[in-house]
Motif scaffolding. Structure first.
Motif, PDB file in Angstrom:
ATOM      1  N   GLN A 232      37.685  -7.988  -3.946  1.00  0.00           N
ATOM      2  CA  GLN A 232      36.702  -7.908  -5.024  1.00  0.00           C
ATOM      3  C   GLN A 232      35.542  -6.976  -4.685  1.00  0.00           C
ATOM      4  O   GLN A 232      34.865  -6.456  -5.580  1.00  0.00           O
ATOM      5  N   GLN A 233      35.308  -6.778  -3.391  1.00  0.00           N
ATOM      6  CA  GLN A 233      34.236  -5.878  -2.956  1.00  0.00           C
ATOM      7  C   GLN A 233      34.698  -4.419  -2.851  1.00  0.00           C
ATOM      8  O   GLN A 233      33.935  -3.571  -2.385  1.00  0.00           O
ATOM      9  N   GLY A 234      35.924  -4.161  -3.313  1.00  0.00           N
ATOM     10  CA  GLY A 234      36.414  -2.791  -3.332  1.00  0.00           C
ATOM     11  C   GLY A 234      37.191  -2.386  -2.100  1.00  0.00           C
ATOM     12  O   GLY A 234      37.375  -1.187  -1.842  1.00  0.00           O
ATOM     13  N   CYS A 235      37.673  -3.356  -1.334  1.00  0.00           N
ATOM     14  CA  CYS A 235      38.404  -3.030  -0.114  1.00  0.00           C
ATOM     15  C   CYS A 235      39.781  -2.432  -0.445  1.00  0.00           C
ATOM     16  O   CYS A 235      40.506  -2.954  -1.295  1.00  0.00           O
ATOM     17  N   ILE A 236      40.102  -1.336   0.201  1.00  0.00           N
ATOM     18  CA  ILE A 236      41.434  -0.743   0.118  1.00  0.00           C
ATOM     19  C   ILE A 236      42.167  -1.140   1.382  1.00  0.00           C
ATOM     20  O   ILE A 236      41.738  -0.793   2.491  1.00  0.00           O
ATOM     21  N   PHE A 237      43.250  -1.873   1.218  1.00  0.00           N
ATOM     22  CA  PHE A 237      43.933  -2.438   2.380  1.00  0.00           C
ATOM     23  C   PHE A 237      45.014  -1.504   2.921  1.00  0.00           C
ATOM     24  O   PHE A 237      45.635  -0.727   2.190  1.00  0.00           O
ATOM     25  N   GLN A 238      45.216  -1.602   4.219  1.00  0.00           N
ATOM     26  CA  GLN A 238      46.324  -0.964   4.910  1.00  0.00           C
ATOM     27  C   GLN A 238      47.294  -2.047   5.364  1.00  0.00           C
ATOM     28  O   GLN A 238      46.912  -3.218   5.466  1.00  0.00           O
TER      29      GLN A 238
END
Length: 520
Positions: free
Chosen positions: A495-501
């Motif tokens: 929700q905080q804009g994290c782009i996951f790997q």
């Protein structure tokens, strides 16, 4: 090694193309001893020669990698190397391969590996044996129909200069002069490599076998492996002890798994997980095309199609976005093919016609659809397996086993003899050992919880197949096999804009988008 076996490779006594159709398409490629998928293999036949009781190295699989590894082991001084092939040489996946060799790849190590393969088939083997391997040097042409692709080709050309690979970026007009039958209206440019070419699988492997035999290697056909004996040493470490076949047992401290599509089954005999899957991979051969003679091979990455010169015709193939799995790998399969699924394959025909319009009025002479092995990261599986010492992998070459075979066979031979390869094979190493400065710990390329996770392997391998011709961008992340494991803060970070790997099946934070939540 001629004088004495090195400490890590103990001597055994110290250790416990023509095509057949003349009218209409066919599903068979003509070979002297071809079987259909339903016919039984040759497991009941006698082996082509008696089995020795001992061997320093036993290579299993008589395809491109098996023959190249055996040849390089013999060339580097291993006096008793045995190659076991369950049927005939090349009978699995090698015999039907297109045999293309492109010298430029995005990796500097792969450029070196490809250069060695080219050297072996074009110079070394003919000089050693007096035989022609079937090498045809007609050049290669990469097609750029957008600026990003052309930029990638310019980077490839720069890399090639460092390694002495002759290449040129051509304008559309220059491309038309080189290849008059090509449609260049939508091109930004092309990359031309004059010394690319095509290998003949049967000619190359038979010549490798002859050269290896002349150096003391033993090649035994019609000898399927039925078991691998593994014993624990005084420290509890599992080690290869012997190879069992239907015709006898060979005591050896080292087994090399070059079984291609069947590598997973062979690995299970030793308790080793081999993370690869088998898929259908196809091409079609056209009728005669006037004016196509002596043209370079073509690779149009954006159309996901290649055009291989085949005398006065073309072979047309590529990597589909929806490839088909071979669900049940048959132990009896040899020199066999599948029926071609035209709904899946038509995307290549459409791309080929767009690039070479004369194909729209050219008939299909034959179809070739056979099995190939693919891996989750689209890189081969090489090196010593972490589960069992003395069990080496040389498989999972993602339909590139012919062109990478010479370089990888040499590195694998050096790996076996000296305990490590000459080149930086980190990306191929099944273990991917961390540098010594980071400590004595091993970082696995595939976490042990994933190597036997068939769903993850299938999904990730399926995606890597479909993306084979995609532009190589930094920090690219896979879409398949995701969301298997999440930490407790996953949703909050999302929700905080994290782009996951994704790493080893886990979702980990990569970076944050300033625009807030970033939906997939």
């Amino acid at each position: 090694l001629r004088a004495a076996a090195p400490r890590h490779l103990p001597a055994p006594w110290r250790s416990p193309r023509p095509f057949s159709s003349t009218s209409g398409p066919t599903t068979k490629k003509s070979v002297p001893y071809q079987k259909t998928l339903k016919e039984e293999g040759s497991g009941s036949k006698e082996p082509s020669r008696p089995l020795p009781p001992l061997a320093e190295v036993v290579v299993v699989g008589g395809g491109s990698l098996g023959c190249q590894t055996t040849y390089h082991l013999a060339k580097q001084g291993v006096s008793s190397v045995v190659l076991l092939e369950r049927d005939r040489l090349t009978s699995g996946t090698t015999w039907h391969t297109a045999g293309l060799l492109w010298q430029l790849r995005p990796s500097d190590v792969e450029v070196e590996l490809l250069a060695h393969t080219r050297d072996v088939v074009s110079r070394e083997l003919p000089a050693e044996t007096g035989l022609h391997t079937g090498w045809v040097e007609n050049g290669g042409l990469f097609i750029a129909s957008n600026k990003q692709r052309l930029d990638e080709y310019k980077r490839l050309m720069s890399l090639g200069k460092v390694y002495g690979v002759e290449s040129y970026v051509l304008t559309p007009a220059q491309t038309k002069d080189l290849y008059p039958l090509m449609n260049v209206d939508d091109l930004y440019g092309t990359l031309y490599v004059p010394k690319d070419g095509t290998m003949d699988p049967a000619g190359t492997c038979s010549t490798l076998a002859r050269a290896a035999t002349a150096r003391g290697a033993t090649i035994i056909e019609n000898c399927p492996v039925t078991g691998i004996q593994v014993r624990a040493d005084d420290f509890g470490v599992k080690r290869v002890y012997a190879v069992e076949t239907a015709h006898g047992t060979i005591q050896t401290p080292c087994v090399v798994n070059c079984a291609g599509v069947w590598a997973q089954a062979l690995g299970r005999l030793a308790g080793v997980h081999v993370p690869l899957v088998a898929m259908h991979h196809a091409y079609v051969v056209t009728e005669r095309i006037e004016g196509i003679q002596n043209m370079p091979n073509v690779r149009d990455h954006d159309a996901s199609v290649y055009l291989r010169l085949q005398g006065d015709a073309l072979s047309v193939g590529g990597y589909e976005s929806n490839p088909i799995f071979w669900e049940e790998v048959s132990e009896k399969f040899a020199f066999g093919l599948f029926d071609l699924d035209w709904e899946v394959f038509m995307q290549h025909i459409e791309g080929a016609i767009k690039r070479v319009p004369v194909l729209e009025k050219t008939g299909i002479k034959s179809t070739v659809c056979g099995p190939e092995s693919f891996t989750a990261d689209h890189k081969p599986l090489m090196g010593e397996a972490p589960e069992v010492r003395g069990f080496f992998l040389g498989c999972g070459f993602n339909s590139a086993g012919m062109m990478l075979g010479g370089g990888c066979g040499k590195e694998l031979a050096h790996w076996i003899i000296h305990g490590r390869p000459e080149k930086d094979m980190y990306g191929y190493d099944i273990r991917q050992v961390t540098p010594a400065v980071l400590g004595p710990f091993l970082r696995w390329r595939f976490h042990h919880s994933l190597t036997d996770n068939n769903r993850w392997i299938r999904e990730r391998s399926h995606e890597s197949y479909a993306k084979n011709y995609s532009v190589v961008f930094p920090h690219d992340e896979p879409l398949a096999g995701r969301n298997a494991r999440k930490d407790p803060l996953h949703e909050e970070l999302l929700q905080q804009g994290c782009i996951f790997q994704e790493r080893h099946g886990w979702e980990r934070p990569g970076w944050f988008s300033p625009r807030g939540a970033a939906p997939v």
